[in-house]
Structures are given as structure tokens and as C-alpha cells.
Design a protein around this motif. Structure first.
Motif: not given
Length: 448
Positions: A234-241, A272-281, A284-285
Motif C-alpha cells: 500500500f505504501e508504495y502505491v500511495k503517492g506513486g503517481g 480495482t480487482h486485486i487489492d481493495k485497500s487502495i480504493e481509498v487512494l 489512478s492510484e
């Protein structure tokens, strides 16, 4: 007796001719360079380095080849490397194999990593400060392998100090900063090469050759897929653009590389299919899956699909349909072994499951290509403008997915720079962007 002597003379001459022919064959064979020759000394001071395979008769690019002739007046290029993480070490290892290129200093914020890299590769100096590399009077060129947020400032600092630059992508995640960095290099007269390593992969190069040589006729459709073995944290995706900027950008660039022209517009979607936790970002993150259609001149279509998880390994394939046929690449495996059983037939092992394994040779090849440009003072094969266009394409894809519409690439440039008629008018004369990416020449139209 005369007949016997005549027979003996003829036989002797035949043997001599066979011996001469054999000798000539051996001489010719000895003159050829083996595909795995490295740094073979030749007479007259010539040194041939890292030659795995030369060009074929039809001129196609094949495996890595670097052929540099050493002369008494030739300068050894001294280089420094910023960043001793995974990518930095890959480049540093390749630099040490390049003829006439000598690493003299490395840096890393964690000084122990810099010290370890220096010890491993025989580099005399190391530091925790990147500016020590940039300002070192011995250094002719700098490899920037630091985190992305430092790239633009380090490029500008290198340019100010007259250093040629290799920089891992991106130049910056901000379009204005990217242009500033490129302009700084142009004004200083230094080389800037961007690390888009897939352009140096032998599979993609073979597809490019087929398009260039019209083996499949005129291109109609280009397809690329990029699917990672497992999703990042999650931390990699957050703020990754977002997925278009940190993942699909390589594939978008590859469509342009294969098409051989600048794109017109793009349509993109994400989900989003794999990691639902990133839906809050934001933006396109929140996507772990995305698709793009890119329109090129002459009606050529390019399709890209990316996903952050592939259950069967690192999936990196390309396909081009032409008017006379099709060419496609397969994934790369650690070996060619196959298993044949009553319930399974196929590859004994999965494809490579990590980008450094999959593209290791490509990273080395691009490093050698920059070294060759430095030693021979020739243009770099992957320019700052190439990196800029890839960024514009990824930003346009992000905009398209957010607004659910086709987006022209000129819109991205216009949105950033056209804040007044003066700015737009100046930009229309700027050669940094391809013509199709520039706003309308008449800036007044942008205010209507």
C-alpha cells in the motif's frame, strides 16, 4: 618408374593444396570474433570489448555489441554513480565492463551501501552526498539512480557542473520540472539519456526490426501487456503517481518506439480487482488494473493492458499485426526446459518473477549504449525528449480515465503551460515537444 614419380608428384601437390586450404580456413576462423569475446587485445593497440554478437547480414540489431577502437589520443571517460540500490548496482556492474569508461566515485545516503559498492566494484571514492559526485573534478558523466523525487534537481546540478547525465526514469513526475531539466542540459551542452530499458530488450528490438524491415507489412495494430507477479505494498502505491505513471508508462513508451511516430490521443480506463485497500487512494492510484488505446498517424492503433498481479509470473509480451503478417514475443524463462506428463505439458519453470531478472540484459545494454555515446561523442539513443513524451502520455492516460473521454496529448501541455497568451505563444516555438504535442500556434484561440 616415370608413372610412379608422376603419381607421387601429383599426390604431393594435392596434399599441399589441401594443407593450404585448411590453413586459410583456420586463419579466417581465427580472425572472426567469438560471440562471447570480451576485451580481446588486437595488434596496433586496438581493443574490442563486450561483443556478444555482431550485426547480421540484413543489418538487424542483435545482442549487445560494443566495438571501440583505442587510440593514443582517446580519452578515458571517468564517471560517478548516485544511488547504490538495486538499479544503481546493475548500472555500476555494467560500467565496470565498458571499455574506456572508469567509475571513480559512488554515493548513497546510507554510507555503508556506498562503501560496499565501492569495495565490490573497485571504485576509489565513496560518499553519502550526491553533490560530491556531481562536483568531483575528475567526473565527466554521472549516473542518477536515486529516488525519483531527486532526479530533476540532480540533473540540473549536473548540467550546471558540465557533466553528461544518465538518469533512470522519470526525469520528474511534474511536467514543468521535466522541461526545466531538459532545457538545462541543452543550454549547458551536455548529454542527457533517460533509462527506458525496454527499448534495449532483445525481444522488443526484434519486433522493431520486423516493423522497420516491413517483414509483416505496414503496421495496423500494436498490443502490449505488462502484468506484475504480485501487487506492491500500500505504501508504495500511495503517492506513486498512479498506475499509468509508475507502471503503464513503460508500455506507452514502447508503443511509440514500435510505431516510430508520435501519438495523437489516448483513451484509458482503470479498475480495482486485486487489492481493495487502495480504493481509498486518489486518482489512478486506486487502480490495480488498466487499459489504454492510443491512436497513431495512418490509423495505427496501439492497445496496452497492465495489471499489478499475474498468478503465473512476470508477463511482458508484445504483438504487432501488419498487412502481411504478425510478429509476437513470448515471456522470458530462466531456462528452456519443458516437462511432459500425462496431466501437464509445458515449461518446467515459471517466467522470471522480478523485473531485474527479466530485464537484466536490457539494463546492461542501455548502460553500454550510453558509455559508447560518451566515448565516441555520439548522440544518446534514448533522449530527455523521449522521457518527456512518455510522461505526457501517462498524464494524458490518467486524465482520460478520470474524465472518461479521449484526450489529445496537446491538452496536457496546454493545461500546464497555457496560462497566458504569451506563455502559449512561446511554447509553440519550443522544440522540446513534438509538433503534435504543442498547443495551437495562435494563442488567442486558447482564450476563446
Amino acid at each position: 618408374m616415370i608413372l610412379f614419380l608422376l603419381f607421387f608428384f601429383v599426390k604431393t601437390e594435392v596434399i599441399k593444396m589441401r594443407f593450404i586450404a585448411s590453413s586459410l580456413s583456420l586463419i579466417i576462423a581465427a580472425a572472426a570474433i567469438s560471440p562471447l569475446d570480451a576485451f580481446v587485445s588486437k595488434p596496433n593497440g586496438l581493443t574490442f570489448g563486450i561483443r556478444k554478437q555482431k550485426l547480421s547480414d540484413n543489418g538487424r540489431s542483435t545482442n549487445l555489441m560494443m566495438n571501440i577502437e583505442k587510440t593514443d589520443t582517446e580519452k578515458t571517460i571517468k564517471v560517478g554513480v548516485i544511488g547504490c540500490g538495486r538499479i544503481g548496482l546493475v548500472h555500476l556492474g555494467a560500467i565496470t565492463k565498458a571499455p574506456n569508461v572508469l567509475p571513480v566515485i559512488v554515493s548513497n545516503p546510507t554510507i555503508s551501501k556506498a562503501e560496499a559498492a565501492a569495495a565490490t566494484y573497485g571504485v576509489p571514492k565513496f560518499s553519502s552526498d550526491a553533490m560530491d559526485v556531481i562536483t568531483d573534478p575528475e567526473v565527466d558523466a554521472v549516473w542518477i539512480c536515486s529516488p525519483s523525487q531527486f532526479h530533476a534537481d540532480q540533473i540540473k546540478a549536473c548540467a550546471a557542473n558540465g557533466k553528461d547525465i544518465f538518469c533512470e526514469k522519470p526525469i520528474a513526475t511534474d511536467l514543468a520540472e521535466t522541461v526545466e531539466a531538459i532545457n538545462a542540459c541543452q543550454e549547458a551542452g551536455v548529454k542527457l539519456m533517460i533509462g527506458l530499458q525496454r527499448r534495449f530488450d532483445q525481444n522488443f528490438l526484434r519486433v522493431k526490426d520486423a516493423i522497420r524491415d516491413k517483414e509483416v507489412g505496414e503496421p495496423i495494430m500494436i498490443k502490449l501487456c505488462s502484468r506484475d507477479p504480485e501487487p506492491p505494498p500500500f505504501e508504495y502505491v500511495k503517492g506513486g503517481g498512479g498506475i499509468f505513471n509508475d507502471m503503464a508508462v513503460h508500455d506507452l513508451d514502447m508503443t511509440r518506439f514500435l510505431a516510430g511516430s508520435d501519438p495523437i490521443d489516448i483513451l484509458a480506463i482503470g479498475s480495482t480487482h486485486i487489492d481493495k485497500s487502495i480504493e481509498v487512494l486518489p486518482g489512478s492510484e486506486k487502480y490495480d488494473t488498466a487499459s489504454c488505446i492510443v491512436r497513431y498517424p495512418n490509423g495505427v492503433q496501439a492497445m496496452v493492458d497492465v495489471c499489478r498481479q499475474s498468478s503465473y509470473g512476470y508477463d511482458q509480451r508484445a504483438e504487432v499485426l501488419g498487412t502481411k503478417g504478425m510478429i509476437a514475443t513470448d515471456n522470458v524463462y530462466p531456462n528452456t526446459a519443458k516437462i511432459y506428463k500425462n496431466d501437464f505439458t509445458g515449461n518446467a519453470d515459471m517466467p522470471y518473477d522480478f523485473f531485474l531478472s527479466r530485464y537484466n540484459e536490457a539494463y546492461v545494454t542501455e548502460t553500454i549504449a550510453f558509455c559508447e555515446a560518451l566515448v565516441n561523442d555520439t548522440p544518446v539513443p534514448c533522449t530527455g525528449e523521449d522521457g518527456l513524451v512518455a510522461l505526457v502520455m501517462s498524464i494524458a492516460a490518467d486524465m482520460s480515465a478520470a474524465e472518461n473521454r479521449w484526450v489529445k496529448f496537446s491538452e496536457v501541455v496546454q493545461a500546464v503551460y497555457c496560462k497566458s497568451p504569451t506563455e502559449c505563444s512561446l511554447l509553440s516555438q519550443n522544440d522540446v515537444f513534438p509538433d503534435g504535442f504543442k498547443p495551437k500556434t495562435d494563442a488567442v484561440e486558447l482564450l476563446s
